[in-house]
Design a protein around this motif. Sequence first.
Motif, PDB file in Angstrom:
ATOM      1  N   SER A  56       0.832  -1.205   0.000  1.00  0.00           N
ATOM      2  CA  SER A  56       0.000   0.000   0.000  1.00  0.00           C
ATOM      3  C   SER A  56       0.864   1.252   0.000  1.00  0.00           C
ATOM      4  O   SER A  56       0.580   2.224  -0.712  1.00  0.00           O
ATOM      5  CB  SER A  56      -0.920  -0.021   1.222  1.00  0.00           C
ATOM      6  N   GLN A  57       1.921   1.231   0.789  1.00  0.00           N
ATOM      7  CA  GLN A  57       2.814   2.399   0.862  1.00  0.00           C
ATOM      8  C   GLN A  57       3.598   2.589  -0.425  1.00  0.00           C
ATOM      9  O   GLN A  57       3.739   3.722  -0.913  1.00  0.00           O
ATOM     10  CB  GLN A  57       3.754   2.233   2.050  1.00  0.00           C
ATOM     11  N   SER A  58       4.102   1.491  -0.993  1.00  0.00           N
ATOM     12  CA  SER A  58       4.866   1.626  -2.238  1.00  0.00           C
ATOM     13  C   SER A  58       3.968   2.062  -3.390  1.00  0.00           C
ATOM     14  O   SER A  58       4.409   2.788  -4.291  1.00  0.00           O
ATOM     15  CB  SER A  58       5.574   0.311  -2.579  1.00  0.00           C
ATOM     16  N   LEU A  59       2.704   1.658  -3.358  1.00  0.00           N
ATOM     17  CA  LEU A  59       1.753   2.104  -4.370  1.00  0.00           C
ATOM     18  C   LEU A  59       1.671   3.627  -4.390  1.00  0.00           C
ATOM     19  O   LEU A  59       1.739   4.252  -5.460  1.00  0.00           O
ATOM     20  CB  LEU A  59       0.379   1.510  -4.096  1.00  0.00           C
ATOM     21  N   GLY A  60       1.515   4.224  -3.231  1.00  0.00           N
ATOM     22  CA  GLY A  60       1.425   5.680  -3.162  1.00  0.00           C
ATOM     23  C   GLY A  60       2.721   6.370  -3.516  1.00  0.00           C
ATOM     24  O   GLY A  60       2.737   7.351  -4.273  1.00  0.00           O
ATOM     25  N   GLU A 118      -6.442  -2.394  -8.541  1.00  0.00           N
ATOM     26  CA  GLU A 118      -7.399  -3.127  -7.714  1.00  0.00           C
ATOM     27  C   GLU A 118      -6.668  -3.976  -6.689  1.00  0.00           C
ATOM     28  O   GLU A 118      -5.622  -4.562  -6.972  1.00  0.00           O
ATOM     29  CB  GLU A 118      -8.319  -3.998  -8.588  1.00  0.00           C
ATOM     30  N   GLY A 119      -7.241  -4.006  -5.477  1.00  0.00           N
ATOM     31  CA  GLY A 119      -6.693  -4.874  -4.449  1.00  0.00           C
ATOM     32  C   GLY A 119      -6.787  -4.261  -3.069  1.00  0.00           C
ATOM     33  O   GLY A 119      -6.992  -3.053  -2.909  1.00  0.00           O
ATOM     34  N   CYS A 120      -6.633  -5.104  -2.074  1.00  0.00           N
ATOM     35  CA  CYS A 120      -6.642  -4.648  -0.688  1.00  0.00           C
ATOM     36  C   CYS A 120      -5.477  -3.689  -0.455  1.00  0.00           C
ATOM     37  O   CYS A 120      -4.343  -3.970  -0.842  1.00  0.00           O
ATOM     38  CB  CYS A 120      -6.503  -5.838   0.260  1.00  0.00           C
ATOM     39  N   GLY A 121      -5.775  -2.558   0.162  1.00  0.00           N
ATOM     40  CA  GLY A 121      -4.733  -1.595   0.500  1.00  0.00           C
ATOM     41  C   GLY A 121      -4.647  -0.394  -0.407  1.00  0.00           C
ATOM     42  O   GLY A 121      -3.854   0.520  -0.155  1.00  0.00           O
TER      43      GLY A 121
END
Length: 203
Positions: A79-83, A123-126
Amino acid sequence: MSSSDRDSALLLRAAVMGALNAASRASGRGAVVLVDGPSGAGKSSLADLLVAEWPTPDVPQLVRMDDLYPGWSGLDAASQSLGRELLSPLKAGLPGGWRRWNWAAGASGDWNVVDPARPLIVEGCGTLARANAPLADLGIWLDADDVLRKDRALARDGLSFETHWDQWQSDFERYVDREHPRDNAGLILDVTTWSLGAGPALV
């Protein structure tokens, strides 16, 4: 498909397409859509539907969080790396990227670049953490019955997920308590009775 299933599918498509049209008009770059919700809710299937029915000529790029999680305990890290690595650069009009996790090898894999000029669906959790949500044009949260979604997830992934279900669910509940992703969504859909397939994702 029953008439109620057809009605549900039409309602889903109408709601999502209306929101996506608004997001596309509001963005001067490729629109970014984040789809979050618990395991087995239908995130992968909804993302596939959005790609197929996208309202502009540019076919969206699709990123699945399953490819980012660094192992079964990697929800927060992904989730953090996504942002940090994907959404923040795109918001600035720059190319973003993400690193694929090799589940078989248990190690980081190839780096993938995302074009800021094209639409993107993740798409996905987080995905709808508080830091991520403002970086998207539309956030979608899916609700579904707990028993149904567990049955969907285990039917889809079998023993590989069953042995990690409790750990993953615990991590997801902590994420929900901390980040309040449902509150960060611009569109909330209860898909318990809707005809969304299980999709190919791991979680």
